[in-house]
Design an enzyme around this catalytic site. Structure first.
Site, PDB file in Angstrom:
ATOM      1  N   CYS A  86       2.190  28.574  32.809  1.00  0.00           N
ATOM      2  CA  CYS A  86       1.305  27.409  32.926  1.00  0.00           C
ATOM      3  C   CYS A  86       1.034  27.091  34.400  1.00  0.00           C
ATOM      4  O   CYS A  86       0.375  27.861  35.078  1.00  0.00           O
ATOM      5  CB  CYS A  86       1.916  26.226  32.170  1.00  0.00           C
ATOM      6  SG  CYS A  86       0.719  24.925  31.811  1.00  0.00           S
ATOM      7  N   HIS A 186       3.293  28.612  26.563  1.00  0.00           N
ATOM      8  CA  HIS A 186       4.683  28.303  26.928  1.00  0.00           C
ATOM      9  C   HIS A 186       5.699  29.079  26.095  1.00  0.00           C
ATOM     10  O   HIS A 186       6.180  28.571  25.082  1.00  0.00           O
ATOM     11  CB  HIS A 186       4.928  26.802  26.790  1.00  0.00           C
ATOM     12  CG  HIS A 186       4.264  26.013  27.872  1.00  0.00           C
ATOM     13  ND1 HIS A 186       4.900  25.661  29.040  1.00  0.00           N
ATOM     14  CD2 HIS A 186       3.005  25.553  27.980  1.00  0.00           C
ATOM     15  CE1 HIS A 186       4.064  24.992  29.820  1.00  0.00           C
ATOM     16  NE2 HIS A 186       2.906  24.914  29.199  1.00  0.00           N
ATOM     17  N   GLU A 188       8.707  29.520  26.773  1.00  0.00           N
ATOM     18  CA  GLU A 188      10.020  28.852  26.819  1.00  0.00           C
ATOM     19  C   GLU A 188      10.137  27.813  25.709  1.00  0.00           C
ATOM     20  O   GLU A 188      11.246  27.335  25.431  1.00  0.00           O
ATOM     21  CB  GLU A 188      10.265  28.235  28.200  1.00  0.00           C
ATOM     22  CG  GLU A 188       9.640  26.869  28.452  1.00  0.00           C
ATOM     23  CD  GLU A 188       8.163  26.928  28.819  1.00  0.00           C
ATOM     24  OE1 GLU A 188       7.509  27.951  28.552  1.00  0.00           O
ATOM     25  OE2 GLU A 188       7.653  25.924  29.359  1.00  0.00           O
TER      26      GLU A 188
END
Lengths: 211, 78
Positions: A86, A186, A188
């Site tokens: 990002c 994302h 994660e």
């Protein structure tokens, strides 16, 4: 393997990024923008999401000129692994470590939802353990990658639709060597069944791996 | 000290959703005859020493504009 998570004023996702590294079997350290060197023993670098410097001037522009980025550049130049997520993707593009630039979303709105990606290039050292597709969330306002897809190594594309209006539905790119990867979604936030997807784990395993 | 004004605009052909949204709003207000509305930034700065225009150009290339998506112009206040 030790992954340095680089923080700037306005970084937000450093803790979840570090958790993903740990979930993938690595250890995480933090580096600060003013540091001249990465932490001792750093094997890989992770630039997390957020709004460094409030997105002033252009997203990632000011962070990409911070002192720590010289150390990140040396690490990448020596073949070390670097992942930008990002805002971290925006920083890597602004730093010239990845091709292209990130523009405001075509909808001119903040987009926050789960998306499906095609892994367009599973041959880089960071993407080679991944499946053909992945389910991950996006959450950004300036996530439309702009560039020449023929001149870039496209590693991720939005599947079925192009939610942000990026060139050729690009969601993430690598450098020519394949050791630097950036993406707007994302991964994660896709490392635990509780989050609805574990498709991001292979990316962090590759980041935290010496193989 | 020289007053310098740098104007940074999205490059031709690069989508400018902000400009599009403002043009649509103008259209709703009865200004449907306007076209090609684009939004950029104006940066003002005081530069000491010789060749303020050249210094400003170097700053644009180093930080103020991203040549992939933006063009810049420099005006020196005489």
């Amino acid at each position: 393997m030790s992954v340095a998570v680089v923080r700037f004023p306005g970084s937000l996702d450093h803790d979840s990024a570090a958790r993903a590294v740990v979930a993938a079997g690595g250890t995480a350290t933090f580096a600060w923008q003013d540091d001249a060197e990465l932490p001792p023993g750093t094997d890989a670098v992770l630039i997390p999401g957020g709004f460094s410097y409030g997105d002033h001037l252009r997203p990632g522009a000011i962070a990409s000129r911070a002192p720590i980025m010289d150390a990140v550049r040396r690490h990448a130049g020596a073949g070390g692994r670097v992942l930008g997520i990002c805002n971290g993707f925006q920083v890597l593009c602004e730093a010239g470590l990845l091709p292209g630039a990130l523009r405001p979303n075509a909808t001119l709105s903040f987009v926050c939802r789960q998306v499906q990606l095609d892994v367009a290039d599973g041959s880089t050292i960071l993407t080679r353990g991944m499946g053909a597709t992945m389910s991950v969330p996006i959450k950004n306002h300036d996530g439309a990658w702009y560039g020449d897809p023929a001149a870039a190594r496209v590693v991720f594309r939005y599947r079925g639709e192009n939610p942000l209006g990026s060139t050729d539905a690009v969601a993430g790119v690598a450098n020519a060597r394949g050791n630097v990867v950036g993406l707007m979604p994302h991964p994660e936030e896709a490392v635990d069944p509780l989050l609805g997807s574990t498709d991001g784990l292979p990316l962090f395993r590759a980041l935290a791996s010496r193989a | 000290m020289t007053r310098v004004v740098v104007t940074v605009m999205p490059r031709e052909g690069v989508l400018d959703p902000q400009g599009q949204a403002v043009q649509i709003s103008l259209d709703r207000l009865g200004f449907g005859h306007v076209d090609n509305l684009r939004i950029g930034k104006r940066i003002e700065l005081d530069i000491p020493g010789d060749d303020p225009e050249g210094q400003a150009r170097t700053m644009c290339e180093a930080l103020l504009a991203n040549p992939l998506i933006e063009d810049f112009t420099i005006a020196v206040d005489g």
